[in-house]
Design a protein around this motif. Structure first.
Motif: not given
Length: 542
Positions: A145-152, A164-179
């Motif tokens: 959550l901390v990393t997700y907030r910092s990137i946004i 763009i690659a790092t940002f895209s993987t981070a945006m997909i990564y955290y929602p998948v973790v929550l699921v």
């Protein structure tokens, strides 16, 4: 550390002395990212042990375990993409990439592969829910959550996306973790093959097939609570006993160690004590004096239930330490109210107090539940051992131990041992809490803390006197109960003679007199317990 990460590990101005707190990139990529994966690898041997010792087999494919595999594979793929992208930046683009950008994605990749192996193996070995995997996803969600907030926040502040690659993987990564975290809150389907198959007429306890979160929150018991709220519970409402708690599963483990004790005592008893005696020039003769050594049931019980008991003691240690967190947080919160610090710090302290109180409550509830189970299993083994011994006792042995004593051993003494399990840890827990409380109070009150210590010291003799009287009354009440049960047994055995001579009234009066004496002892014990509870409650106020 700056060479390894490309930035400082900790920045006080960025994290604490600010109105918009954040963690440094180095801290996020190292400690914050490594803690969940370190937890997983640290407890992987324990998870492997649970898999190897599981008696169940083959959970059918369900939506839950299929989604777990797919989403964990997606996370492993994202980690591989992140690692490949950083390698491409370093080799093809000749950029200076810190070492942490290679090591952390690689750690993610092998950790998610480990989770995939554990999910597949758990399905084969019949594990419906895993506590290790649940806490892993919880830690990963909190840290992510901390990393997700910092990137946004970085993308919003700069109005552009650097990578763009790092940002895209981070945006997909955290929602998948929550699921994945949500999926770990639910239990999988029942195994097809189990060590103990309940009969069709048995109402199986839902605890065995509930998720780890359900066991932690005792939500599997909600159904029984609602039934008891609507109407009085009856025998048919109760669930069947879990196989792990049944005598057929518990007693053989105890018997193995008990037989070891008996065999050891027989060997020691058979070893004679020899003393040499010389008679002129004749051969030396020895005197043989065998000794009788009794087996120790406490040793057998300890070997049988030591792992379960120590596991409960570990929960008690964690609870005793965390109960002192809230006073420290309250001290910080009081200091915040009287200062001009940013509002987020007060919210931070309040949230930490809520989390600490919740963890304390859950830990204590889990400890009592676990120790009740240990006491129940111990009571089962003791009753079984006494009952089997009573079946083979000779008439000579019955002269030393009456029927009333044997019944009391099974009904009362075994229950006392079960009740003891919840309070046995107080032998070390109470001094630990007193020492920690004195330490923290000394920092606040100074020498005045010895007033409370003095009061505790003065109450020790008083509590000792009350405990001594209570112990004597309990011993007297047990002897009276033995007399009553013995007389009842004689009356039942000779009921024909009593009816023939019309002796019902005299014997009834004798039983009532003994019962009256027993009631008087119970009343005195209740009074002493009331005084003890009053002193216990009033001691903190005094």
């Amino acid at each position: 550390m700056e060479t390894f990460c490309g930035s400082k590990l900790w920045d006080q101005q960025l994290t604490w002395n600010t109105t918009n707190p954040d963690l440094t990139p180095c801290f996020q990529k190292t400690i914050l990212a490594w803690v969940p994966f370190g937890f997983l690898w640290l407890l992987a041997p324990w998870e492997t042990f649970n898999l190897l010792t599981s008696k169940n087999r083959y959970i059918p494919w369900t939506v839950i375990n299929i989604l777990k595999l797919i989403l964990t594979s997606v996370l492993a793929f994202l980690a591989l993409v992140e690692l490949s992208h950083n390698v491409h930046r370093s080799v093809a683009l000749a950029e200076t990439v810190p070492n942490v950008d290679f090591q952390t994605p690689f750690l993610k990749l092998i950790s998610f592969l480990l989770v995939i192996v554990l999910v597949l193996t758990g399905r084969v070995r019949g594990i419906v829910s895993s506590g290790v995997q649940f806490f892993f996803w919880v830690l990963l969600a909190i840290s992510g959550l901390v990393t997700y907030r910092s990137i946004i926040q970085e993308a919003v502040n700069e109005m552009t996306i650097r990578d763009i690659a790092t940002f895209s993987t981070a945006m997909i990564y955290y929602p998948v973790v929550l699921v994945c975290l949500i999926l770990s809150c639910f239990a999988d389907a029942k195994p097809q093959y189990r060590e103990y198959q309940p009969s069709p007429d048995e109402d199986e306890c839902p605890e065995q097939n509930s998720s780890f979160l359900s066991r932690l929150l005792f939500s599997w018991f909600t159904e029984m609570t609602l039934i008891g709220w609507k109407r009085s519970l009856v025998q048919s409402d109760l669930w069947a006993l879990n196989f792990e708690d049944k005598a057929e599963n518990v007693v053989p483990k105890f018997d193995r160690y008990w037989q070891e004790q008996i065999s050891r005592c027989q060997i020691l008893s058979s070893s004679a004590t020899y003393s040499p005696r010389r008679q002129n020039r004749e051969e030396v003769k020895f005197a043989h004096t065998p000794t009788k050594i009794q087996p120790n049931i406490v040793t057998a019980l300890w070997k049988t239930f030591a792992p379960l008991f120590l596991y409960g003691s570990l929960c008690k240690v964690f609870h005793d330490l965390i109960i002192f967190v809230n006073p420290q947080l309250l001290k910080l919160l009081i200091g915040f109210v009287s200062s001009n610090e940013p509002v987020w710090k007060g919210i931070f302290y309040a949230v930490l107090m809520l989390v600490a109180s919740s963890i304390q409550s859950l830990t204590l509830s889990f400890y009592y539940h676990h120790m009740y189970i240990v006491g129940m299993r111990m009571r089962t083994t003791i009753i079984s051992a006494i009952y089997r011994k009573a079946l083979v006792m000779s008439n000579a042995a019955y002269r030393k131990s009456t029927v009333g004593e044997v019944v009391n051993l099974m009904s009362v003494d075994a229950q006392r041992i079960m009740d003891l399990m919840n309070f046995l840890n107080l032998l070390w827990s109470a001094p630990l809490q007193i020492i920690l409380a004195m330490y923290f109070l000394w920092n606040v009150l100074g020498a005045a803390v010895f007033a409370g210590v003095g009061l505790m010291v003065l109450m020790i003799p008083l509590n000792g006197v009350i405990a001594s009287f209570s112990r004597k009354l309990q011993a007297k009440q047990m002897k009276t109960k033995d007399q009553r049960i013995k007389l009842m047994n004689e009356v039942l055995n000779g009921i024909k003679v009593l009816k023939l001579y019309a002796w019902e009234e005299p014997f009834q009066q004798q039983i009532l007199n003994i019962r009256l004496s027993e009631v008087q002892d119970l009343k005195k014990i209740a009074y002493l317990n009331a005084v003890n509870v009053f002193l216990w409650i009033s001691a903190p106020f005094l």
